[in-house]
Design a protein around this motif. Structure first.
Motif, PDB file in Angstrom:
ATOM      1  N   ALA A 118       2.943  -6.417 -10.231  1.00  0.00           N
ATOM      2  CA  ALA A 118       2.272  -7.572 -10.843  1.00  0.00           C
ATOM      3  C   ALA A 118       3.217  -8.760 -10.941  1.00  0.00           C
ATOM      4  O   ALA A 118       2.835  -9.907 -10.670  1.00  0.00           O
ATOM      5  CB  ALA A 118       1.742  -7.191 -12.224  1.00  0.00           C
ATOM      6  N   THR A 119       4.474  -8.492 -11.316  1.00  0.00           N
ATOM      7  CA  THR A 119       5.457  -9.571 -11.415  1.00  0.00           C
ATOM      8  C   THR A 119       5.727 -10.188 -10.054  1.00  0.00           C
ATOM      9  O   THR A 119       5.808 -11.411  -9.906  1.00  0.00           O
ATOM     10  CB  THR A 119       6.765  -9.033 -12.011  1.00  0.00           C
ATOM     11  OG1 THR A 119       6.504  -8.485 -13.305  1.00  0.00           O
ATOM     12  CG2 THR A 119       7.797 -10.143 -12.134  1.00  0.00           C
ATOM     13  N   LEU A 124       5.311 -14.603  -6.083  1.00  0.00           N
ATOM     14  CA  LEU A 124       4.920 -15.016  -4.734  1.00  0.00           C
ATOM     15  C   LEU A 124       3.811 -16.053  -4.761  1.00  0.00           C
ATOM     16  O   LEU A 124       3.652 -16.823  -3.811  1.00  0.00           O
ATOM     17  CB  LEU A 124       4.493 -13.798  -3.913  1.00  0.00           C
ATOM     18  CG  LEU A 124       5.611 -12.794  -3.585  1.00  0.00           C
ATOM     19  CD1 LEU A 124       5.065 -11.623  -2.787  1.00  0.00           C
ATOM     20  CD2 LEU A 124       6.734 -13.476  -2.804  1.00  0.00           C
ATOM     21  N   ALA A 125       3.060 -16.058  -5.840  1.00  0.00           N
ATOM     22  CA  ALA A 125       1.996 -17.055  -5.958  1.00  0.00           C
ATOM     23  C   ALA A 125       2.553 -18.469  -6.041  1.00  0.00           C
ATOM     24  O   ALA A 125       1.831 -19.448  -5.827  1.00  0.00           O
ATOM     25  CB  ALA A 125       1.137 -16.766  -7.192  1.00  0.00           C
ATOM     26  N   LEU A 126       3.871 -18.587  -6.353  1.00  0.00           N
ATOM     27  CA  LEU A 126       4.502 -19.907  -6.450  1.00  0.00           C
ATOM     28  C   LEU A 126       4.994 -20.418  -5.097  1.00  0.00           C
ATOM     29  O   LEU A 126       5.554 -21.512  -5.028  1.00  0.00           O
ATOM     30  CB  LEU A 126       5.685 -19.847  -7.415  1.00  0.00           C
ATOM     31  CG  LEU A 126       5.349 -19.536  -8.884  1.00  0.00           C
ATOM     32  CD1 LEU A 126       6.629 -19.359  -9.680  1.00  0.00           C
ATOM     33  CD2 LEU A 126       4.506 -20.663  -9.477  1.00  0.00           C
ATOM     34  N   SER A 127       4.822 -19.640  -4.031  1.00  0.00           N
ATOM     35  CA  SER A 127       5.336 -20.043  -2.725  1.00  0.00           C
ATOM     36  C   SER A 127       4.761 -21.383  -2.285  1.00  0.00           C
ATOM     37  O   SER A 127       5.474 -22.239  -1.745  1.00  0.00           O
ATOM     38  CB  SER A 127       5.014 -18.965  -1.682  1.00  0.00           C
ATOM     39  OG  SER A 127       5.678 -17.757  -1.988  1.00  0.00           O
ATOM     40  N   GLU A 129       3.661 -23.848  -4.159  1.00  0.00           N
ATOM     41  CA  GLU A 129       4.260 -24.932  -4.944  1.00  0.00           C
ATOM     42  C   GLU A 129       5.681 -25.220  -4.482  1.00  0.00           C
ATOM     43  O   GLU A 129       6.113 -26.372  -4.415  1.00  0.00           O
ATOM     44  CB  GLU A 129       4.258 -24.574  -6.432  1.00  0.00           C
ATOM     45  CG  GLU A 129       2.896 -24.682  -7.107  1.00  0.00           C
ATOM     46  CD  GLU A 129       1.957 -23.546  -6.745  1.00  0.00           C
ATOM     47  OE1 GLU A 129       2.411 -22.612  -6.048  1.00  0.00           O
ATOM     48  OE2 GLU A 129       0.779 -23.598  -7.147  1.00  0.00           O
ATOM     49  N   TYR A 130       6.419 -24.146  -4.142  1.00  0.00           N
ATOM     50  CA  TYR A 130       7.799 -24.338  -3.690  1.00  0.00           C
ATOM     51  C   TYR A 130       7.837 -25.124  -2.376  1.00  0.00           C
ATOM     52  O   TYR A 130       8.609 -26.075  -2.228  1.00  0.00           O
ATOM     53  CB  TYR A 130       8.488 -22.981  -3.494  1.00  0.00           C
ATOM     54  CG  TYR A 130       9.807 -23.059  -2.753  1.00  0.00           C
ATOM     55  CD1 TYR A 130      10.955 -23.493  -3.405  1.00  0.00           C
ATOM     56  CD2 TYR A 130       9.885 -22.729  -1.406  1.00  0.00           C
ATOM     57  CE1 TYR A 130      12.166 -23.585  -2.728  1.00  0.00           C
ATOM     58  CE2 TYR A 130      11.089 -22.823  -0.725  1.00  0.00           C
ATOM     59  CZ  TYR A 130      12.225 -23.241  -1.397  1.00  0.00           C
ATOM     60  OH  TYR A 130      13.416 -23.333  -0.727  1.00  0.00           O
ATOM     61  N   LEU A 131       6.990 -24.731  -1.422  1.00  0.00           N
ATOM     62  CA  LEU A 131       6.982 -25.415  -0.136  1.00  0.00           C
ATOM     63  C   LEU A 131       6.547 -26.869  -0.281  1.00  0.00           C
ATOM     64  O   LEU A 131       7.080 -27.764   0.379  1.00  0.00           O
ATOM     65  CB  LEU A 131       6.051 -24.675   0.834  1.00  0.00           C
ATOM     66  CG  LEU A 131       6.527 -23.274   1.259  1.00  0.00           C
ATOM     67  CD1 LEU A 131       5.474 -22.593   2.115  1.00  0.00           C
ATOM     68  CD2 LEU A 131       7.853 -23.364   2.014  1.00  0.00           C
ATOM     69  N   GLU A 132       5.572 -27.099  -1.169  1.00  0.00           N
ATOM     70  CA  GLU A 132       5.126 -28.472  -1.397  1.00  0.00           C
ATOM     71  C   GLU A 132       6.250 -29.315  -1.995  1.00  0.00           C
ATOM     72  O   GLU A 132       6.499 -30.448  -1.570  1.00  0.00           O
ATOM     73  CB  GLU A 132       3.912 -28.487  -2.330  1.00  0.00           C
ATOM     74  CG  GLU A 132       3.386 -29.886  -2.610  1.00  0.00           C
ATOM     75  CD  GLU A 132       2.201 -29.864  -3.564  1.00  0.00           C
ATOM     76  OE1 GLU A 132       1.705 -30.942  -3.914  1.00  0.00           O
ATOM     77  OE2 GLU A 132       1.775 -28.757  -3.959  1.00  0.00           O
ATOM     78  N   ALA A 133       6.950 -28.749  -3.005  1.00  0.00           N
ATOM     79  CA  ALA A 133       8.044 -29.480  -3.638  1.00  0.00           C
ATOM     80  C   ALA A 133       9.180 -29.713  -2.640  1.00  0.00           C
ATOM     81  O   ALA A 133       9.812 -30.771  -2.630  1.00  0.00           O
ATOM     82  CB  ALA A 133       8.562 -28.708  -4.850  1.00  0.00           C
TER      83      ALA A 133
END
Length: 355
Positions: A118-119, A124-127, A129-133
């Motif tokens: 779950a963690t 990984l759900a932030l991938s 946002e990371y690529l966009e940033a």
């Protein structure tokens, strides 16, 4: 062999304050006790004589009653013996004992794996946002300030991973850069293995330091190009000609760095590197020149220096460019370890270079 002990803490959570979700938590500890010969023999006898008293079992085994009782307590904790309704003990198979002993631990492991999955899913759900940033950070007009040594290292690692064509580096200094150079070696070798072109420019003084010389030998054997020059303005890394990393303070490179993608600034930095690179000499060639007396044009320049002439006058007399004279003079002063022309003349005379 080391074995496990399990017990239940009814109604207590891991912090000991009660309120566990299932009312109890299985806890496992590694015992220092081992199944010795006494315990193994008592276990065998309990398989065949489940209703024997402790004294009877002791007589059969040739042990004392206390030894048999202690062995039975250990076997009971391990689940290998269970009380019989009719009295005495019933021996349980090792497979059944292991199942009963380890089932709570397996359940705990399963719950931990579920929590880990779950963690991982949340991270990984932030991938996206990371690529966009990261794409925003890569804007062509940006100059980003990076503070702190750990953050600078993270940026260098990130740039190295995405570098596809070239890495140009100005690396001034000597012994103070040995640790940084050693840390850069695996990154550089990985880039070279991917076909990235690396050009590194050191100061001549760097070749007095064993770690740097070994680093140069390693990366040149892997395909890198390395030169040296008398003076460098600052440390600088240029990745793919599209991004440059500069220290905010050249004297304290760990204090912070500027990540430059602005086209105008980057164009200047690339021209600066090419100028310095063109003034440099091959690292191995500089090593050969360092120990020998000057000859040819170098000797002519040295003699003119000893006569007190300026670089402009020397260039006019010898028919070469003033820039070439400046480079030769700087190289001679570095080899002589001189800080001014007078000192250079004195040391050259002492070395027999003027005779």
């Amino acid at each position: 062999m080391a074995v496990l002990r399990a017990w239940e803490r009814g109604g207590r959570n891991r912090d000991g304050d009660g309120g566990a979700a299932d009312g109890s938590t299985a806890v496992f500890e590694l015992l220092e006790d081992e199944l010795d010969a006494v315990a193994v023999r008592v276990y065998q006898l309990r398989v065949t004589h489940p209703t024997d008293l402790v004294s009877q079992l002791a007589a059969r085994a040739g042990f004392t009653a206390d030894e048999v009782a202690e062995a039975e307590r250990l076997l009971s904790r391990l689940g290998l013996l269970q009380p019989s309704p009719g009295g005495g003990w019933v021996a349980v198979s090792p497979e059944s004992a292991a199942e009963g002993l380890l089932a709570p631990l397996e359940q705990d492991v399963l719950q931990r794996r579920i929590a880990m999955a779950a963690t991982r899913e949340q991270l990984l759900a932030l991938s996206g946002e990371y690529l966009e940033a990261r794409s925003m950070r890569s804007a062509k007009t940006s100059i980003e300030i990076v503070e702190g040594l750990d953050n600078i290292r993270a940026v260098i690692d990130d740039l190295a991973r995405t570098c596809a064509e070239s890495l140009d580096a100005l690396i001034p200094g000597g012994v103070e850069n040995e640790a940084a150079v050693a840390a850069a070696k695996p990154l550089d070798l990985e880039l070279l293995s991917r076909g990235v072109r690396i050009r590194s420019l050191f100061q001549h003084a760097a070749r007095r330091h064993r770690v740097i010389v070994q680093y140069v030998e390693t990366i040149t054997s892997a395909g890198a190009e390395v030169r040296s020059i008398s003076v460098l303005p600052s440390r600088m890394l240029i990745y793919d000609g599209a991004c440059a990393l500069l220290p905010l303070d050249p004297l304290h490179t760990s204090a912070g760095a500027a990540l430059v993608r602005d086209p105008a600034v980057l164009s200047f930095l690339c021209r600066l590197f090419e100028h310095c690179w063109g003034e440099g000499v091959e690292f191995a060639e500089a090593e050969r020149e360092r120990d020998g007396a000057p000859s040819g044009l170098e000797r002519e320049v040295l003699l003119q220096m000893a006569s007190g002439r300026t670089n402009e006058e020397i260039a006019q007399r010898l028919g070469v460019s003033q820039r070439s004279v400046s480079r030769i003079v700087a190289g001679l002063m570095t080899r002589l370890g001189a800080t001014n022309r007078f000192q250079a003349g004195t040391r050259a005379a002492a070395s027999g270079w003027l005779t």
